[in-house]
Design a protein around this motif. Structure first.
Motif, PDB file in Angstrom:
ATOM      1  N   THR A 142      -4.050  11.146   5.755  1.00 18.48           N
ATOM      2  CA  THR A 142      -3.737  10.204   6.823  1.00 18.48           C
ATOM      3  C   THR A 142      -4.050  10.885   8.148  1.00 18.48           C
ATOM      4  O   THR A 142      -3.711  12.057   8.334  1.00 18.48           O
ATOM      5  CB  THR A 142      -2.264   9.768   6.798  1.00 18.48           C
ATOM      6  OG1 THR A 142      -1.988   8.974   7.977  1.00 18.48           O
ATOM      7  CG2 THR A 142      -1.311  10.958   6.824  1.00 18.48           C
TER       8      THR A 142
ATOM      9  N   THR B  69      -4.517   1.472   8.840  1.00 20.01           N
ATOM     10  CA  THR B  69      -4.794   2.039   7.525  1.00 20.01           C
ATOM     11  C   THR B  69      -6.060   1.459   6.905  1.00 20.01           C
ATOM     12  O   THR B  69      -6.846   2.184   6.280  1.00 20.01           O
ATOM     13  CB  THR B  69      -3.599   1.796   6.587  1.00 20.01           C
ATOM     14  OG1 THR B  69      -2.440   2.415   7.144  1.00 20.01           O
ATOM     15  CG2 THR B  69      -3.858   2.374   5.207  1.00 20.01           C
TER      16      THR B  69
ATOM     17  N   ALA C 215      -0.604   7.473   0.820  1.00 20.38           N
ATOM     18  CA  ALA C 215      -2.046   7.240   0.913  1.00 20.38           C
ATOM     19  C   ALA C 215      -2.683   7.253  -0.466  1.00 20.38           C
ATOM     20  O   ALA C 215      -2.280   8.037  -1.335  1.00 20.38           O
ATOM     21  CB  ALA C 215      -2.705   8.309   1.790  1.00 20.38           C
TER      22      ALA C 215
END
Length: 233
Positions: free
Chosen positions: A196, A203, A61
């Motif tokens: 996340t 995403t 991420a």
């Protein structure tokens, strides 16, 4: 764990592998120092500036940060540290609407504890569970600075501790927060995070809303803080 090469990421660590508090503080300071060169994003609520970086995307991420400056009339350093540097997870439940339940899993030292936070969201999003280590450190020399470092923890190696987690999709986040006294008498509140939510949320949706989500914590916190009786705020 072998601390050499350890980085702050959303990859969870087991309780038996937690790095030293000294290393986590050092890494937290390095991260916040680097955040000064991240790409500028939007400004929210007139004073909360946001930034982002693709740093460590190999770990799952990107990073996001927010910075806000507050006058003593809004909140003093002592007031801010009392609610953010002590029992932070418990206090977050009071000003973050999505947090449904908070449980302390284990105290590791006077400055480090494992917490599990249970989030509830409007359907169709399933509940999320975030289990983190939170380490706090106060530099009491003037001007003062206070740090809160949170990293994701995997309790699977300890069945008794794992029982304390609520049911839900496992999310993960790592974050570093710093409160700093400034020369003009104000306080800077700076935070950097990578996270996340887990599950099947795309995403691009998570990343496109991240800046706004982390920014709204600031007015939520201040509104809650200012609603407290003088003796507790």
């Amino acid at each position: 764990m072998a601390e050499q090469g350890y980085r702050l990421t959303i990859v969870p660590v087991k309780p038996s592998e937690i790095p030293s508090e000294e290393l986590l503080l050092s890494l937290g300071k390095e991260l916040l120092a680097s955040s000064g060169s991240w790409k500028a994003g939007k400004t929210f609520h007139k004073k909360v500036k946001t930034y982002w970086s693709a740093k460590d995307t190999d770990q799952g991420a990107p990073w996001h940060s927010r910075v806000s400056e507050h006058t003593p009339e809004e909140a003093t350093f002592d007031q801010l540290w009392d609610k953010l540097g002590k029992d932070k997870a418990i206090n977050e439940k009071e000003f973050i609407p999505d947090i449904h339940k908070v449980t302390k899993v284990k105290d590791l030292s006077p400055n480090a504890s494992i917490w599990t936070l249970h989030y509830k969201f409007p359907p169709p999003v399933s509940p999320r569970v975030f289990t983190v280590l939170q380490v706090t450190y106060l530099e009491d020399a003037s001007p003062r600075s206070g740090y809160v470092i949170s990293l994701p923890i995997d309790l699977s190696e300890d069945a008794e501790l794992a029982k304390l987690e609520e049911k839900g999709v496992r999310g993960r986040y790592v974050s570093v927060e710093r409160l700093s006294e400034l020369e003009n008498g104000n306080i800077e509140w700076r935070m950097a995070t990578s996270s996340t939510p887990g599950g099947s949320i795309p995403t691009f949706i998570v990343e496109s809303t991240m800046a706004g989500k982390i920014a709204e914590d600031v007015p939520h916190f201040l509104k809650w803080l200012q609603s407290l009786p003088p003796s507790t705020s």
